[in-house]
Design a protein around this motif. Structure first.
Motif, short mmCIF file in Angstrom:
data_model
loop_
_atom_site.label_atom_id
_atom_site.label_comp_id
_atom_site.label_asym_id
_atom_site.label_seq_id
_atom_site.Cartn_x
_atom_site.Cartn_y
_atom_site.Cartn_z
N SER B 34 27.16 18.49 -17.25
CA SER B 34 25.92 17.76 -17.04
C SER B 34 25.65 17.40 -15.57
CB SER B 34 25.93 16.49 -17.88
OG SER B 34 27.03 15.69 -17.50
N THR B 163 22.42 4.29 -19.34
CA THR B 163 23.57 3.41 -19.65
C THR B 163 24.86 3.86 -18.97
OG1 THR B 163 23.85 4.69 -21.68
CG2 THR B 163 22.74 2.57 -21.88
N HIS B 188 15.17 -2.04 -19.62
CA HIS B 188 15.25 -1.12 -20.76
C HIS B 188 16.35 -0.11 -20.47
CE1 HIS B 188 11.34 -2.62 -22.19
NE2 HIS B 188 11.01 -2.63 -20.91
N ALA B 189 17.51 -0.32 -21.09
CA ALA B 189 18.61 0.64 -20.92
C ALA B 189 18.37 1.79 -21.88
CB ALA B 189 19.93 -0.03 -21.25
N PHE B 190 18.64 3.02 -21.44
CA PHE B 190 18.47 4.15 -22.36
C PHE B 190 19.72 5.02 -22.37
CE2 PHE B 190 16.76 5.67 -18.28
CZ PHE B 190 17.38 6.89 -18.13
N ASP B 191 19.95 5.65 -23.53
CA ASP B 191 21.08 6.55 -23.69
C ASP B 191 20.83 7.81 -22.84
OD1 ASP B 191 23.41 7.04 -25.98
OD2 ASP B 191 22.56 8.88 -25.14
N ALA B 193 21.28 10.73 -23.41
CA ALA B 193 20.78 11.87 -24.20
C ALA B 193 19.30 11.75 -24.51
CB ALA B 193 21.57 11.95 -25.51
N MET B 194 18.69 10.64 -24.16
CA MET B 194 17.28 10.41 -24.51
C MET B 194 16.35 11.39 -23.78
SD MET B 194 15.59 6.75 -24.69
CE MET B 194 13.88 6.42 -24.93
N THR B 195 15.39 11.92 -24.53
CA THR B 195 14.44 12.86 -23.92
C THR B 195 12.99 12.40 -24.04
OG1 THR B 195 14.47 14.12 -25.98
CG2 THR B 195 15.87 14.93 -24.19
N VAL B 200 9.53 3.82 -24.90
CA VAL B 200 9.91 2.86 -23.84
C VAL B 200 8.71 2.56 -22.95
CG1 VAL B 200 11.40 2.49 -21.84
CG2 VAL B 200 12.28 3.72 -23.79
N GLU B 219 17.69 13.31 -12.33
CA GLU B 219 16.47 14.12 -12.27
C GLU B 219 15.81 14.30 -13.63
OE1 GLU B 219 18.74 17.09 -10.46
OE2 GLU B 219 17.67 17.04 -8.56
N ASN B 220 16.60 14.68 -14.65
CA ASN B 220 16.00 14.92 -15.97
C ASN B 220 15.39 13.64 -16.55
OD1 ASN B 220 18.74 14.19 -16.03
ND2 ASN B 220 18.88 14.68 -18.19
N GLY B 224 11.37 12.98 -17.52
CA GLY B 224 10.99 12.47 -18.85
C GLY B 224 10.19 11.17 -18.75
#
Lengths: 290, 384
Positions: B34, B163, B188-191, B193-195, B200, B219-220, B224
Motif C-alpha cells: 500500500s 486512523t 471524523h476518523a476514517f478507516d 480502506a474507506m473509499t 462523511v 493521495e487516494n 476520495g
C-alpha cells in the motif's frame, strides 16, 4: 438528521451495487467449482488499469476499454483456471494457496507496468453530480449500479436458460453425474472462469470510473467479494445483490450514525451476525430446499 | 627504535583508516504494497543523494543496497536484518510509522543508525532508540497547518483523518491546538480502506458547517474526499491537507480536483532551487528520472546526504564501528533543502517547520509562512 440518513441509505445502495458487481465473478467460480479465487480482486484491478490505459493513452472514455478489459482479464482468468485445474488433491485448500500466489504475481505485474501511483478517471461526465432532492450521487455511480443490475440479470438468464449455464449448474451440483450425462466438466469450469472474467472486466472498468485505484487494492477487493459471496449463500445471484446492498448500507449508516472509523468493523459485524443466524448465508437454505 | 616503529605503525593505521572506502548503506523501503508509491518516491531521493555524493565527495563512495519491506512491519524488520547481514553500516529509508517503529528497533538492537523522513508519529522519538534520527516531525506539519488557519482566521474546522498512527497523531495535535485557540473543531476518523466519503462529507455539510476542511491522509484518501466534496459541495471556504497533496503529480493527475486546494509543500512548482546543493539535487534528479523532483525525493535526498556525510566523517576519524556515525549525526548543523537540520537528544530535527502550498492553475504557490511565500493565497476558494 433525516437528510443524513436518507443520503446514507442512498450512498449505501450505490456502493452495494458496485460491491455486487465485484463479487459476482467470485460467486460464479465459488458456486461452480467450490474454488475461492483469491486472485479475483487482482483480475478486477487489471481491468481497471485497462480503463486507465485507454483513457490516458487514447483520451477515450474508460467505458471504451471494456472490450480490451474483457480480452485481458479472460486471458488471465483462463491462466488461473489452467493452474487450478491441475490441482488433483485437496482442491479447496490448494487452490487457495495457488490463487493467492497468482494474486501476488498479478499485483507486482500491475506495479511494474503501471507504477504505484494512484489513478482515477478524469472524465467530467462520469464525475458529474446527480441530485435528486436531498440525495446526491455521481453519474458514474448510477451507471455502475445500472450495469450491475443488468449483468446480474444477464447472468441469471444465462444460468437458467442457456445450455452452458445449465451445464455449469449441473457440474456445480454433481460433477460426476454431469460427466455421465455427457457434460465435459473441464470445459464447463473453464466457461465459468471466463464468465467470471467478463464480470470482473466490467467491474474493473466501472471501479476505475468512480473510484481510486492503486496496485495494492486487489486484496481488499477480494476480501470484500468473499464476504458478500458467503453472506449471499453459495451460488445465489440475488443473494449477492442483497448481501452487497446490506453491506453497503450497513457501512454508510455506521459512518453517519456512529464513526467513519468503524465502517469496516460494521461490515465484518454484519458478516458474522448473518453467519451466526443463517450459517448457509442469506439464500443458502432456500437454495438447498429448491 | 621501538618508539620510531610504534610511531610509524600508528601513522600507518591512521592513514589506512583515512583511506577512501566504499560503504554499503541499507535502504529499507516499501516498494510494493500500500505504500509503494511513497516508497518509490523516497528511493529516488536516496539514489540521487548517492549519485551526488559519489560525484562530489572525491574520497569515499556510498553503495546503496535496497530491500523492499512490502509495506509490512514484519518484513521491515527482516529487511533491516538482511541489510545488516549484508554489511550495511547504516539504514536510510522507511515509510509509515507502523513500519518504521519495528524496523528502527531492529536497527537499534544491531547498533545501526536508522534515519528517516517517512514517519511523524511521536512515539518514534520517545521510545528511547539511541540510533534513530528523523528530519521531519508532526510539530513541523502542525506549525504549517496552524499558521495557515491563523492567516485564514477560521472559526471552525472539520478534520477528516485516517486512523493510521501518523495521521491520527497529527490530526489530534492539530485539533488540540486549534481548540486551545478557540476554534470549533469536529473530527471524523476514517478507516484506511474507506473509499466512499459522501456520508462523511454530508455530515460536514449538514452538521458541522465549518469554515475549512482539514484532510490528513494519503493521495487516494484526498482524491476520495475531494471527489465526494465536489458532488456534495459543502459551504466551506477552504480544503486543506498535508503531505502528498500539493504536488505537481496531483496537479497533473487530478486537474479537476486540485484547484485552490492547500497542502504542505517546501518548494513552489515550477521549483526554483537557488543553492548549489539544490541545483545539484534537481539536475541529478531530472537526469536520472526524466521528471521534476517532488517532496518525497527531497526528503529522501536530505536524510541520505546527511547520513553519507556523517559516515564519511566517521570514516576519516576511524570511528565507523564505534558508534561514530550516530555521533557525527548528533553534531550535524547544516542548511539543507528542507531548512536547517540539527538533531536533538531524541534524534528529532529540532528546527523542522513545513510550508503550505496552494494549487493555483497548474502551479503550486507557497502561501505560508509569509517570509517564504511566492504568492497570495486564494481564499475563500474551493475546487468546485
Amino acid at each position: 438528521m433525516l437528510d443524513l440518513i436518507l443520503q446514507a441509505l442512498y450512498s449505501g445502495l450505490l456502493a452495494g451495487g458496485s460491491y455486487a458487481l465485484i463479487a459476482l465473478g467470485l460467486a460464479v467460480v465459488f458456486g461452480t467449482m467450490r474454488v475461492i479465487n483469491l486472485a479475483h480482486g487482482e483480475l478486477v484491478l487489471l481491468a481497471a488499469y485497462a480503463g486507465y490505459t485507454v483513457e490516458s493513452r487514447l483520451g477515450w472514455s474508460p467505458v471504451a476499454a471494456i472490450p480490451l478489459a474483457i480480452a485481458v482479464v479472460c486471458l488471465a482468468a483462463a491462466c488461473v483456471y489452467g493452474v487450478v485445474s491441475r490441482i488433483r488433491a485437496d482442491r479447496e485448500i490448494n487452490s487457495l494457496i495457488a490463487t493467492f500466489g497468482i494474486g501476488v504475481i498479478l499485483t507486482n505485474t500491475i506495479l511494474l507496468v503501471w507504477s504505484a501511483d494512484v489513478r482515477s478517471t478524469s472524465s467530467a461526465w462520469l464525475q458529474e453530480a446527480v441530485v435528486m432532492g436531498p440525495l446526491y450521487g455521481m453519474r458514474g455511480e448510477l451507471a455502475f449500479f445500472g450495469v450491475s443490475l443488468a449483468l446480474m440479470g444477464a447472468l441469471w438468464w444465462w444460468l437458467a436458460k442457456s445450455w452452458y449455464g445449465r451445464a455449469v449448474r449441473a457440474v456445480a451440483s454433481n460433477r460426476d453425474a454431469a460427466q455421465l450425462m455427457g457434460i465435459p466438466p473441464g470445459r464447463t469450469e473453464l466457461v465459468s472462469f471466463l464468465v467470471a472474467g467478463v464480470l470482473a472486466a466490467c467491474a474493473g472498468v466501472a471501479l476505475y470510473s468512480v473510484g481510486v485505484i492503486q496496485p495494492a487494492l486487489g486484496a481488499a477487493l477480494t476480501v470484500k467479494a468473499f464476504i458478500i459471496t458467503v453472506l449471499a449463500g453459495v451460488g445465489s445471484i440475488p443473494g449477492v445483490l442483497l448481501g452487497a446492498v446490506l453491506l453497503g448500507v450497513a457501512e454508510a449508516l455506521t459512518v453517519t450514525l456512529a464513526s467513519s472509523a468503524l465502517q469496516e468493523l460494521a461490515g465484518m459485524g454484519l458478516f458474522l451476525l448473518v453467519l451466526f443466524v443463517l450459517p448457509n448465508g442469506l439464500f443458502g437454505a432456500s437454495r438447498r430446499r429448491g | 627504535m621501538q618508539r620510531i616503529l610504534g610511531t610509524a605503525l600508528a601513522g600507518l593505521l591512521a592513514a589506512m583508516s583515512a583511506h577512501a572506502e566504499e560503504f554499503t548503506v541499507g535502504a529499507e523501503l516499501p516498494l510494493t504494497g500500500s505504500l509503494a508509491r511513497v516508497g518509490a518516491g523516497m528511493q529516488e531521493g536516496i539514489m540521487v543523494a548517492a549519485e551526488v555524493f559519489n560525484r562530489t565527495n572525491g574520497k569515499h563512495r556510498m553503495k546503496i543496497a535496497t530491500v523492499d519491506d512490502e509495506s509490512s512491519p514484519a518484513k521491515a524488520i527482516a529487511a533491516v536484518e538482511k541489510l545488516a547481514s549484508d554489511g550495511a553500516v547504516a539504514i536510510t529509508g522507511g515509510y509509515g510509522s507502523n513500519n518504521i517503529a519495528p524496523a528502527s528497533d531492529a536497527a537499534n538492537k544491531l547498533g545501526l543508525v536508522y534515519i528517516t523522513s517517512g514517519g511523524v508519529d511521536e512515539n518514534l522519538v520517545t521510545a528511547g532508540r539511541k540510533h534513530f534520527f528523523r528530519i521531519n516531525n508532526t510539530a513541523g506539519y502542525e506549525k504549517a497547518a496552524l499558521g495557515l488557519f491563523a492567516d485564514m482566521k477560521v472559526k471552525s474546522v472539520s478534520i477528516v483523518h485516517s486512523t493510521k498512527d501518523a495521521t491520527s497523531s497529527l490530526a489530534q495535535s492539530v485539533q488540540k491546538a486549534l481548540a486551545a485557540k478557540g476554534v470549533k473543531v469536529t473530527s471524523h476518523a476514517f478507516d484506511p480502506a474507506m473509499t466512499d466519503f459522501k456520508p462523511v462529507i454530508n455530515k460536514i455539510r449538514l452538521q458541522d458547517r465549518p469554515d475549512a476542511v482539514f484532510m490528513v491522509g494519503y493521495e487516494n484518501d484526498y482524491v476520495g474526499i475531494l471527489r465526494a466534496a465536489r458532488v456534495l459541495k459543502p459551504q466551506v471556504k477552504a480544503m486543506v491537507g498535508v503531505w502528498s497533496l500539493a504536488t505537481p503529480k496531483m496537479a497533473a493527475e487530478f486537474p479537476d480536483l486540485m484547484p485552490n486546494v492547500y497542502g504542505t509543500a517546501l518548494l513552489p512548482f515550477p521549483a526554483k532551487f537557488t543553492s548549489a546543493d539544490g541545483r545539484a539535487f534537481a539536475d541529478t534528479y531530472k537526469a536520472l528520472y526524466k521528471k521534476e523532483p517532488d517532496y518525497l525525493g527531497q526528503f529522501g535526498y536530505v536524510q541520505s546526504m546527511l547520513l553519507f556525510e556523517a559516515i564519511a566523517r566517521a570514516a576519516d576519524k576511524g570511528t565507523i564501528r564505534k558508534g561514530g556515525i550516530a555521533e557525527e549525526l548528533r553534531r550535524t548543523d547544516r542548511e539543507t533543502l528542507i531548512g536547517r537540520v540539527q538533531f536533538g537528544a531524541n534524534g528529532d530535527n529540532v528546527n523542522f517547520s513545513h510550508r503550505m502550498g496552494q494549487h493555483q492553475g497548474k502551479n503550486i504557490v507557497i502561501v505560508w509562512p509569509p517570509q517564504h511565500a511566492t504568492g497570495k493565497m486564494a481564499y475563500p476558494a474551493v475546487p468546485w
